[in-house]
Design a protein around this motif. Structure first.
Motif, short mmCIF file in Angstrom:
data_model
loop_
_atom_site.label_atom_id
_atom_site.label_comp_id
_atom_site.label_asym_id
_atom_site.label_seq_id
_atom_site.Cartn_x
_atom_site.Cartn_y
_atom_site.Cartn_z
N THR A 64 -9.78 -33.58 -51.86
CA THR A 64 -10.84 -33.99 -50.94
C THR A 64 -11.99 -34.66 -51.70
N ARG A 65 -12.37 -34.08 -52.82
CA ARG A 65 -13.44 -34.68 -53.63
C ARG A 65 -13.04 -36.04 -54.17
N LEU A 66 -11.79 -36.17 -54.59
CA LEU A 66 -11.35 -37.43 -55.18
C LEU A 66 -11.00 -38.47 -54.12
N GLY A 67 -10.97 -38.05 -52.86
CA GLY A 67 -10.61 -39.00 -51.81
C GLY A 67 -9.15 -39.39 -51.86
N LEU A 68 -8.30 -38.46 -52.31
CA LEU A 68 -6.87 -38.74 -52.41
C LEU A 68 -6.13 -37.94 -51.34
N TYR A 86 -8.90 -38.79 -61.99
CA TYR A 86 -7.78 -39.70 -61.67
C TYR A 86 -6.85 -39.93 -62.86
#
Lengths: 428, 339
Positions: free
Chosen positions: A203-207, A276
């Motif tokens: 969620t934090r990484l937007g993945l 990432y």
């Protein structure tokens, strides 16, 4: 004719006889003649090449049941020859290769192509798994009888699960005639569209995340299909507590269900993805810490039968991309033993038990002759120092691809020598 | 108080000599996550001063004179690109715009090849938008200049969060203690993530209002309270932030229809009544009228600050361009600057 070879003054690790003690191994004509405390300097024949192990560990060569190679079709990532060099350097004497090549290994000629490659350039035994379905498309079963006869030790669609329940059921039923093992990648495909473990980190990484339920649902279904058909199902890479509970219960009910894991899944968690880091992009994904611990518990209690490398070589072009576009997979042949030995160094398993998961158990599961030091077994051996501390440097890999999540990782345990059929194929 | 008369006092417009006042300690601006309150306040203070300057007839300054800014947009955007372009030009920089569809990207060049090629032209700042989360960070590792993330996938859109914060701070005089509801497609929104990071860092009370299918996993661990009922979610809110809903979300079964979404989550007068009477309505644009927001609400000059957000956008981007080049400019001038 090759001269006999004797490795003496070793610490013998023979899971077959549950023996961990001093001794040696004598081999002749590619096979083990004797192994144990009675093989000493004075007992070996005078024409034997004698190697003094100086107290280091001597075990059956490792049998790695999940190895992707690039041959045929992606030789720039890995050939059978380079994979075998990496294997030899990692103490692995048998690689069980996956059918995810181009073209896929789904015909007799392609199975034979892999099975017959051992020779000058292929240093270790390459044993093919064949595709479970033609072209890995998940629709029509392959010629399981002919492929078994040609040397396929198991059937799998490799990176993907056989999704269609009816197809899977028929494969398991039909495969019983050949005692076939169906190796399943435990991920329900429509739920596994993400690129890392679902949760706060994703969620934090937007993945996009892949929930553990993608794995649990596939395992639950296939356990029922194993029950319905009496077929043998091996889940190649189980990563979460919930799925392990299902497998544990299925085993307790006497079903022919087994499970494997790979070092990243018990040595790392999702935090390795960090900023990432595509080298930590694996399928199935690295999970949360609780699941990592559950994998270790399952190795200890036998719910997980085997440890495999999951070796999946990817070139720089496939990994130096935005995370979602980057390829899944990590090179693992050369880190399989040292990272597995962390289970011993951290007090989870005895040294003999770690070796057991890497040798005897995969040999039994895939009906292979190795994984033992019994007289008559192939003289496939690994000599290693379990305590030698070193730092993993991916650039030094023999593998063509250097995509390791363990690059720079300090570790303990180093392969000193690998013997295949009585011949030394690697010496550190 | 009318919408165009925000609270006083205002800081004075910056002079070229004031450039050393605030030293931003990061080389790039890749996200809000990781910034501390002092850094955020520093950026907002500087942006505030640029707002004043932008309202004058002569908007141009020479802060970035001689520096090159490349706007590298792998994803179409007129609004954000124009805002960055205007910001850079008002500071006197040379600006090049590169749109992915007109460049070699379409010919198969990789992101990193593009980065390396552009880097050889010595841009001082690269403003990058990309459809993949993490792509801007990856690119930043390969270039010498500073990189500003103008939106990467579903990860972050830091300048949007800063301009939202500036808009709020000018209207409400503070960020801490305000109750803010972010509504709509949280799952796919980089704007939501950056705003959550910024507003929680600044001590706001955060809520997200969305159907379960449009919420990312474990979102509450980012410090927000989750509401599925919009009326409850908006209760007592000082700020209502709406997000754009992409039409393709219907096709992939996140939602049954636009009609149902509007019924449940479209901001209209009736649902807005749950918020405080002086609650501000915000939207990052472009709006889908009748999808996530009703026209009557969007155009309410007493409540909607959507146009003001656009104005703040230019000022915030000027502040970002300014702080990220301070070290470079000081080195060029042979002076040493200290935090």
């Amino acid at each position: 004719m090759t001269a006999p070879i004797a490795i003496i003054n070793a610490r013998i690790l023979d899971p077959e006889r549950a023996y961990d003690g001093p001794g040696g191994v004598l081999a002749r004509e590619g096979c083990i003649v004797a192994a144990g405390h009675h093989v000493t300097k004075d007992s070996v024949p005078s024409d034997a090449e004698v190697i003094d192990a100086q107290g280091r560990c001597l075990a059956p060569g490792l049998i790695d049941s999940r190895v992707f190679v690039g041959e045929p079709g992606a030789e720039h990532k890995e050939t059978l020859a380079t994979a075998s060099q990496a294997a030899a350097a990692g103490g692995v004497t048998t690689i069980i290769t996956m059918p995810n090549t181009n073209p896929p290994i789904d015909t007799v000629s392609l199975v034979e192509y892999v099975a017959r490659r051992r020779g000058d350039d292929v240093l270790v035994r390459a044993v093919p798994m064949a595709a479970a379905t033609k072209r890995l498309e998940g629709r029509e079963m392959t010629e399981m009888g002919l492929l078994s006869a040609a040397g396929a030790v198991a059937f799998t669609d490799g990176r993907t699960a056989v999704a269609d329940a009816a197809v899977m059921m028929k494969i398991l039923k039909y495969g019983r005639m050949f005692d076939a093992l169906l190796v399943q990648h435990a991920e329900e495909r429509s739920l596994a569209t993400g690129v890392m473990n679902a949760g706060e980190m994703a969620t934090r990484l937007g993945l996009a995340g892949i929930s553990v339920f993608a794995e649990v649902i596939q395992v639950e279904r296939d356990v029922r299909l194993a029950e319905a058909t009496g077929g043998r199902v091996h889940f190649a890479d189980v990563t979460c507590a919930k799925a392990l509970d299902v497998i544990r219960a299925a085993k307790a009910r006497g079903l022919q269900v087994t499970a494997g894991t790979t070092p990243p899944h018990f040595a790392l968690n999702e935090l390795a993805v960090g900023d990432y880091r595509t080298f930590a992009k694996l399928s199935p994904p690295l999970r949360a810490e609780d699941d990592r611990r559950a994998v270790i518990d399952a190795i200890k209690d036998g719910t997980i039968d085997v440890i495999a490398s999951g070796h999946d070589p990817q070139d720089v072009e496939s990994k130096r991309l935005p995370f979602a576009q980057a390829a899944f997979g990590a090179a693992g042949l050369e880190t399989l033993l040292p990272v597995s030995l962390e289970l011993y160094h951290n007090g989870h398993l005895s040294l003999l038990d770690v070796i057991d998961r890497l040798t005897r158990r995969p040999a039994r599961l895939f009906r292979l002759p190795g994984g033992t030091l019994n007289p008559g077994a192939p003289a496939d051996l690994v000599l290693f120092d379990p305590d030698r501390a070193w730092r993993i440097v991916a650039d030094e890999f023999r593998s063509k691809s250097k995509n390791s999540p363990f690059d720079g990782h300090p570790t303990q345990g180093r392969v000193l020598m690998t013997v295949l059929g009585g011949r030394i194929v690697h010496r550190a | 108080m009318t919408p165009n008369d925000p609270p006083k006092p205002r800081p004075a417009a910056p002079t070229d000599q004031s450039a050393g006042a605030f030293l931003f300690p990061h080389k790039h601006l890749l996200g809000i996550e990781g910034l501390n309150p002092i850094e955020i306040e520093g950026l907002l203070d500087l942006a505030d001063s640029y707002v004043e300057q932008n309202r004058r007839a002569n908007k141009k300054k020479s802060v970035l004179k001689g520096l090159t800014v490349i706007n590298l947009f792998f994803e179409n955007s007129t609004r954000t690109r124009t805002s960055f372009e205007l910001a850079a030009k008002r500071l006197g920089a040379d600006v090049i715009n590169m749109q992915a569809d007109s460049s070699s990207i379409k010919k198969g060049e990789t992101l990193l090849d593009t980065a390396i090629t552009l880097n050889a032209m010595h841009p001082d700042i690269l403003v990058v938008r990309h459809s993949e989360s993490g792509a801007v960070k990856l690119l930043s590792e390969k270039v010498g200049g500073a990189v500003i993330n103008a939106g990467d996938g579903q990860h972050e859109h830091p300048t949007q969060a800063l301009l939202d914060a500036l808009t709020i701070r000018r209207r409400k005089g503070r960020l801490g203690g305000l109750r803010v509801a972010i509504c709509g497609d949280i799952l796919h929104s980089r704007v939501a993530r950056s705003n959550i990071h910024l507003l929680s860092t600044m001590g706001a009370e955060l809520r997200v209002v969305a159907p379960p299918t449009l919420l990312p996993a474990a979102v509450e661990k980012l410090g927000v309270e989750v509401f599925h009922d919009m009326r409850k979610g908006l209760e007592g809110c000082d700020i209502v932030m709406m997000l754009r809903l992409q039409r393709e979300r219907m096709e992939s079964s996140y939602l049954p229809s636009v009609r149902e979404f509007f019924h449940l989550y479209g901001l209209d007068t009736e649902k807005l009544a749950a918020a405080k009477p002086d609650a501000l309505i915000m939207h990052p644009g472009p709006m889908n009228r009748g999808v996530e927001i009703d026209s009557a609400v969007a155009d309410d000059i007493h409540r909607s600050v959507i146009q003001e957000q656009v104005e703040m956008g230019v000022a915030v981007r000027m502040a970002c361009l300014d702080v990220l080049t301070r070290r470079l400019r000081a080195e060029d001038a042979g002076t040493e600057i200290r935090p």
